[in-house]
Design an enzyme around this catalytic site. Structure first.
Site, short mmCIF file in Angstrom:
data_model
loop_
_atom_site.label_atom_id
_atom_site.label_comp_id
_atom_site.label_asym_id
_atom_site.label_seq_id
_atom_site.Cartn_x
_atom_site.Cartn_y
_atom_site.Cartn_z
N LYS A 6 0.84 -1.20 0.00
CA LYS A 6 0.00 0.00 0.00
C LYS A 6 0.87 1.25 0.00
CE LYS A 6 -3.86 -2.43 1.89
NZ LYS A 6 -4.18 -3.33 2.97
N GLN A 24 -5.01 -1.52 9.37
CA GLN A 24 -4.79 -2.83 8.73
C GLN A 24 -5.38 -3.92 9.63
OE1 GLN A 24 -3.11 -3.68 5.68
NE2 GLN A 24 -3.87 -5.71 6.18
N ASP A 57 -11.47 3.24 4.38
CA ASP A 57 -11.87 1.85 4.18
C ASP A 57 -13.40 1.73 4.12
OD1 ASP A 57 -10.66 -0.52 3.64
OD2 ASP A 57 -10.30 -1.11 5.73
#
Ligand code: NDP
Length: 277
Positions: free
Chosen positions: A50, A94, A117
């Protein structure tokens, strides 16, 4: 059957290039904070990917590695600090997190405007209401794959195996809004193959390696494989037995190189979207 193998990597690359151009042309300075609260090698690899992708697009990034003994309150304090930092536009946790931490509480403490997200209740609610804020990266990526492949969705039967908040539920909403008739399956579904055989679009997101076999799939169906597992020789594979299903499906996403790259690029595009706001 001449099955088309969908190149998710190429679709994601094109989107990444477009984003990089947008950041440059509009003189944007997007910035993403990544929180890593576990010691898993796989998570470290995902986070590195990422950050690399951020570099390619011109997104600044900061990694917060959480010490093993950090408490839930320590991480919430960090998130609050990032929520209040106007130079940070996106905050990404994460998953998974260490066992003593509650991922949902952590996610819900992220400001909805920085929730790249798309997992806070506010953003999930907006999605259900059809007023899209920041939408979960993977289902958004699947919609982009279907659009790129010019798959007609209106009136089609979409069957999703999986009902998680991270993927299955938002996927169902997006397909419903695109006028599909949606069936959502899960581990208690009875006679799953009899349902998947009715799908024009079949999406599998269970984490059960190679569960979907050729006799689960209607001739010519579009098959999207979201799952990530390892097969017996340690290689990455999806929920779909690709070798078998290749002879039946009209089009199929491979694992790796299908949905995964779209998830990463949409984390970037959500960060740019948050920065623009
Ligand atoms: P979860 O474990 O949260 O959800 C899995 C879902 O699959 C659940 O709804 C579960 O049902 C259902 N399920 C599990 N086993 C079966 C079965 N035998 N038959 C029918 N349904 C079943 O996982 P996620 O949704 O977070 O992720 C799913 C998969 O997708 C994982 O492999 C994950 O690694 C991968 N993933 C890949 C991404 C990518 O970028 N490619 C991004 C996100 C996830 P129930 O609700 O009844 O338990």
């Amino acid at each position: 059957m001449n099955t088309r193998i969908i190149d998710g990597k190429a679709i994601a690359k094109a989107k990444r290039n477009k984003l990089a151009q947008e950041v440059k042309d509009q003189n944007l300075s997007p910035s993403l904070a990544i929180i890593l609260a576990n010691d898993l090698d796989a998570s470290a690899i995902y986070v590195n990917k990422k950050m690399q992708a951020c570099d390619e697009v011109g997104i600044k990034h900061q990694l917060h590695r959480i010490p093993r003994n950090a408490s839930q309150d320590d991480i919430i304090s960090l998130i609050e600090q990032l929520n209040n930092d106007s130079t940070v536009h996106g905050i990404f946790l994460q998953l998974p997190v260490e066992n003593h931490l509650d991922s949902n509480t952590l996610i819900q403490s992220i400001s909805p405007n920085k929730d790249v997200d798309g997992l806070t209740h506010v953003n999930v609610g907006r999605l259900v209401a059809g007023d899209h804020g920041l939408v979960a990266c993977t289902p958004q990526g699947v919609m982009e794959i279907l659009a790129h492949e010019k798959i007609d969705l209106s009136g089609k039967h979409a069957v999703i195996i999986g009902r998680s908040l991270l993927f299955g539920k938002p996927m169902g909403q997006l397909l419903l809004q695109a006028n599909c008739t949606v069936t959502q399956c899960h581990s208690r579904t009875i006679d799953l193959p009899s349902i998947t055989r009715q799908a024009d679009i079949l999406i599998a997101a269970t984490g059960q390696a190679k569960m979907v076999k050729s006799d689960w799939v209607k001739n010519g169906a579009t098959v999207i494989d979201v799952g990530i597992s390892k097969n017996s020789d340690g290689k990455m594979c999806g929920d779909v037995d690709c070798e078998e299903v290749k002879n039946v499906a009209g089009a199929i996403t491979p694992v790796p190189g299908g949905v995964g790259p779209m998830t990463v690029v949409n984390l970037l595009s959500n960060t740019v979207k948050a920065a623009k706001k």
